[in-house]
Design a protein around this motif. Structure first.
Motif, PDB file in Angstrom:
ATOM      1  N   GLY A  13       0.793  -1.219   0.000  1.00 43.93           N
ATOM      2  CA  GLY A  13       0.000   0.000   0.000  1.00 43.93           C
ATOM      3  C   GLY A  13       0.827   1.270   0.000  1.00 43.93           C
ATOM      4  N   VAL A  14       0.142   2.372  -0.209  1.00 39.49           N
ATOM      5  CA  VAL A  14       0.821   3.656  -0.386  1.00 39.49           C
ATOM      6  C   VAL A  14       1.247   4.280   0.934  1.00 39.49           C
ATOM      7  CG1 VAL A  14       0.545   6.007  -1.257  1.00 39.49           C
ATOM      8  CG2 VAL A  14      -0.412   4.086  -2.536  1.00 39.49           C
ATOM      9  N   LYS A  15       0.418   4.171   1.972  1.00 40.68           N
ATOM     10  CA  LYS A  15       0.678   4.954   3.179  1.00 40.68           C
ATOM     11  C   LYS A  15       1.003   4.110   4.408  1.00 40.68           C
ATOM     12  CE  LYS A  15      -2.228   8.887   1.819  1.00 40.68           C
ATOM     13  NZ  LYS A  15      -3.405   9.710   2.176  1.00 40.68           N
ATOM     14  N   THR A  16       0.148   3.160   4.740  1.00 35.32           N
ATOM     15  CA  THR A  16       0.214   2.506   6.044  1.00 35.32           C
ATOM     16  C   THR A  16       1.530   1.795   6.287  1.00 35.32           C
ATOM     17  OG1 THR A  16      -2.170   2.174   5.944  1.00 35.32           O
ATOM     18  CG2 THR A  16      -0.965   0.918   7.597  1.00 35.32           C
ATOM     19  N   GLU A  17       1.961   0.945   5.359  1.00 33.77           N
ATOM     20  CA  GLU A  17       3.168   0.162   5.568  1.00 33.77           C
ATOM     21  C   GLU A  17       4.411   1.039   5.682  1.00 33.77           C
ATOM     22  OE1 GLU A  17       0.824  -0.417   3.357  1.00 33.77           O
ATOM     23  OE2 GLU A  17       0.561  -2.545   2.892  1.00 33.77           O
ATOM     24  N   ASP A  18       4.527   2.020   4.817  1.00 34.67           N
ATOM     25  CA  ASP A  18       5.678   2.919   4.838  1.00 34.67           C
ATOM     26  C   ASP A  18       5.765   3.635   6.180  1.00 34.67           C
ATOM     27  OD1 ASP A  18       7.794   4.519   4.251  1.00 34.67           O
ATOM     28  OD2 ASP A  18       6.848   5.616   2.629  1.00 34.67           O
ATOM     29  N   ARG A  19       4.639   4.106   6.646  1.00 35.21           N
ATOM     30  CA  ARG A  19       4.616   4.822   7.921  1.00 35.21           C
ATOM     31  C   ARG A  19       4.963   3.903   9.082  1.00 35.21           C
ATOM     32  NH1 ARG A  19      -0.908   7.723   9.381  1.00 35.21           N
ATOM     33  NH2 ARG A  19      -1.481   5.520   9.523  1.00 35.21           N
ATOM     34  N   LEU A  20       4.459   2.661   9.033  1.00 35.67           N
ATOM     35  CA  LEU A  20       4.768   1.687  10.076  1.00 35.67           C
ATOM     36  C   LEU A  20       6.268   1.426  10.163  1.00 35.67           C
ATOM     37  CD1 LEU A  20       1.971  -1.033   9.783  1.00 35.67           C
ATOM     38  CD2 LEU A  20       2.638   0.181  11.870  1.00 35.67           C
ATOM     39  N   VAL A  21       6.883   1.179   9.022  1.00 36.05           N
ATOM     40  CA  VAL A  21       8.315   0.877   9.018  1.00 36.05           C
ATOM     41  C   VAL A  21       9.123   2.089   9.450  1.00 36.05           C
ATOM     42  CG1 VAL A  21      10.275   0.327   7.527  1.00 36.05           C
ATOM     43  CG2 VAL A  21       8.173  -0.998   7.347  1.00 36.05           C
ATOM     44  N   GLU A  22       8.691   3.262   9.038  1.00 35.51           N
ATOM     45  CA  GLU A  22       9.393   4.486   9.454  1.00 35.51           C
ATOM     46  C   GLU A  22       9.407   4.612  10.974  1.00 35.51           C
ATOM     47  OE1 GLU A  22       8.796   9.320   9.298  1.00 35.51           O
ATOM     48  OE2 GLU A  22       7.698   8.073   7.875  1.00 35.51           O
ATOM     49  N   LYS A  23       8.251   4.391  11.603  1.00 35.74           N
ATOM     50  CA  LYS A  23       8.166   4.505  13.062  1.00 35.74           C
ATOM     51  C   LYS A  23       8.871   3.350  13.753  1.00 35.74           C
ATOM     52  CE  LYS A  23       5.913   8.201  12.425  1.00 35.74           C
ATOM     53  NZ  LYS A  23       6.646   9.478  12.560  1.00 35.74           N
ATOM     54  N   LEU A  24       8.805   2.170  13.139  1.00 35.72           N
ATOM     55  CA  LEU A  24       9.496   1.011  13.702  1.00 35.72           C
ATOM     56  C   LEU A  24      11.005   1.222  13.680  1.00 35.72           C
ATOM     57  CD1 LEU A  24       9.193  -1.845  14.841  1.00 35.72           C
ATOM     58  CD2 LEU A  24       9.148  -2.709  12.493  1.00 35.72           C
ATOM     59  N   GLU A  25      11.514   1.804  12.596  1.00 34.00           N
ATOM     60  CA  GLU A  25      12.940   2.114  12.508  1.00 34.00           C
ATOM     61  C   GLU A  25      13.333   3.131  13.572  1.00 34.00           C
ATOM     62  OE1 GLU A  25      14.207   1.546   7.847  1.00 34.00           O
ATOM     63  OE2 GLU A  25      13.146   3.377   8.411  1.00 34.00           O
ATOM     64  N   ARG A  26      12.521   4.147  13.712  1.00 34.22           N
ATOM     65  CA  ARG A  26      12.850   5.229  14.633  1.00 34.22           C
ATOM     66  C   ARG A  26      12.850   4.754  16.082  1.00 34.22           C
ATOM     67  NH1 ARG A  26       9.633  10.706  13.844  1.00 34.22           N
ATOM     68  NH2 ARG A  26      10.753  10.468  11.862  1.00 34.22           N
ATOM     69  N   ASN A  27      11.902   3.863  16.433  1.00 35.22           N
ATOM     70  CA  ASN A  27      11.718   3.475  17.826  1.00 35.22           C
ATOM     71  C   ASN A  27      12.349   2.144  18.209  1.00 35.22           C
ATOM     72  OD1 ASN A  27       9.690   5.486  19.187  1.00 35.22           O
ATOM     73  ND2 ASN A  27       8.875   5.125  17.139  1.00 35.22           N
ATOM     74  N   PHE A  28      12.698   1.326  17.213  1.00 38.11           N
ATOM     75  CA  PHE A  28      13.134  -0.018  17.576  1.00 38.11           C
ATOM     76  C   PHE A  28      14.315  -0.535  16.755  1.00 38.11           C
ATOM     77  CE2 PHE A  28      12.723  -4.552  18.467  1.00 38.11           C
ATOM     78  CZ  PHE A  28      12.391  -4.529  19.818  1.00 38.11           C
ATOM     79  N   LEU A  29      14.255  -0.374  15.453  1.00 44.06           N
ATOM     80  CA  LEU A  29      15.287  -0.938  14.588  1.00 44.06           C
ATOM     81  C   LEU A  29      16.534  -0.070  14.496  1.00 44.06           C
ATOM     82  CD1 LEU A  29      13.067  -2.147  11.604  1.00 44.06           C
ATOM     83  CD2 LEU A  29      14.174  -3.593  13.321  1.00 44.06           C
ATOM     84  N   GLY A  30      16.343   1.225  14.641  1.00 45.70           N
ATOM     85  CA  GLY A  30      17.427   2.156  14.366  1.00 45.70           C
ATOM     86  C   GLY A  30      17.348   2.598  12.916  1.00 45.70           C
ATOM     87  N   ASP A  31      17.882   3.753  12.600  1.00 48.20           N
ATOM     88  CA  ASP A  31      17.812   4.280  11.235  1.00 48.20           C
ATOM     89  C   ASP A  31      18.553   3.371  10.269  1.00 48.20           C
ATOM     90  OD1 ASP A  31      16.336   6.434  12.020  1.00 48.20           O
ATOM     91  OD2 ASP A  31      18.086   7.720  12.345  1.00 48.20           O
TER      92      ASP A  31
END
Length: 280
Positions: A13-31
């Motif tokens: 999808g266009v929005k949901t997945e990208d936003r999820l991964v962005e926040k997951l990177e920021r809060n858990f995975l690291g940039d």
């Protein structure tokens, strides 16, 4: 020559997945600074493209460039050899007019190596599964109907009309979850820990029959096999609600490092291990 350590994320999808991964990177995975593109269609349409190629092979980067002008712009300086790792995130979408469980099996078999054709992760029933959560105890047994008009037993089902009137899963996930999970932009590191813990424990329960954090990696093929065996191939087809993104975290860090990062929630699970285990 391009940096061979680059990563490509491909979202349905266009929005949901990208936003999820962005926040997951920021809060858990690291940039990670991965390149992100959108296929903008269901997994079954990707299947049709792949089956149109000789010997069931595909240059996924070229396919993405051809799909949208935005992808072409993002990938203009890249080809398949530019990426060391490719990850695809799609929904199970069993209600799709193109849906076919044999196609899902083929796709999971084909996209099973992030350093080759790519690694496919599937959310059941959809990406909104990540937020469909109230607490560990109720989440363990949380299942939803998944086929709707594609149900092979609909003609013999006495509740068919009522079943088809049930709200779309997106609405169900929105109302049957913690109110604070409505906005992924507000997810803190603690929220991610709780959600990742819940989904990993559930995946382990689905595949290995134990509601604990997994001691070994769990393949996407194993998850689909157990979803099909335990839930999909029944008179009222269902799926255990399960997000793909926590499984990606498990693969990315490995079991030991994942448990270490989840330590606060992991401790809490052991504190309530008796009632949770009793629910099995």
């Amino acid at each position: 020559m391009m940096n061979k350590e680059k990563t490509l994320f491909i979202f349905e999808g266009v929005k949901t997945e990208d936003r999820l991964v962005e926040k997951l990177e920021r809060n858990f995975l690291g940039d990670r600074h991965a390149i992100k593109c959108v296929f903008d269609a269901e997994i079954y349409q990707l299947y049709r493209i792949i089956k149109g190629e000789k010997e069931f092979s595909i240059d996924i980067v070229s396919v993405l460039k051809e799909r949208t002008a935005e992808n072409a712009k993002i990938l203009k300086d890249y080809n398949r050899d530019s990426f060391a790792y490719i990850y695809l995130f799609f929904d199970y979408d069993a209600h799709s007019t193109l849906a076919d469980d044999d196609k899902v099996r083929e796709m999971l078999s084909f996209f099973n190596d992030e350093t080759g054709e790519g690694m496919l992760y599937i959310s059941y029933p959809m990406v909104e599964a990540i937020r469909h959560f109230k607490d560990l105890e109720s989440f363990k047994s949380l299942r939803v109907k998944c086929k709707r008009r594609n149900c092979p037993y609909k003609d013999e089902c006495h509740d068919k009309d009522e079943c088809l009137k049930e709200p779309h899963y997106k609405s169900v996930a929105a109302t049957d979850s913690k109110p604070q999970l409505s906005n992924v932009n507000s997810y803190t590191e603690d929220v991610w820990r709780e959600l990742i813990t819940a989904h990993l424990c559930k995946a382990n329960d689905l595949v290995n029959d134990t509601f604990t954090l997994p001691a070994t990696l769990i393949s996407q093929e194993a998850i689909f096999s157990k979803q099909f065996e335990k839930h999909i191939c029944h008179k009222c087809p269902e799926v255990a609600v399960l997000s793909a993104f926590p499984l990606y975290v498990l693969d990315y860090f490995g079991c030991v490092r994942t448990i270490a990062k989840l330590n606060p929630c992991y401790t809490n699970i052991h504190a309530i291990s008796t009632p949770v285990t009793d629910l099995h």
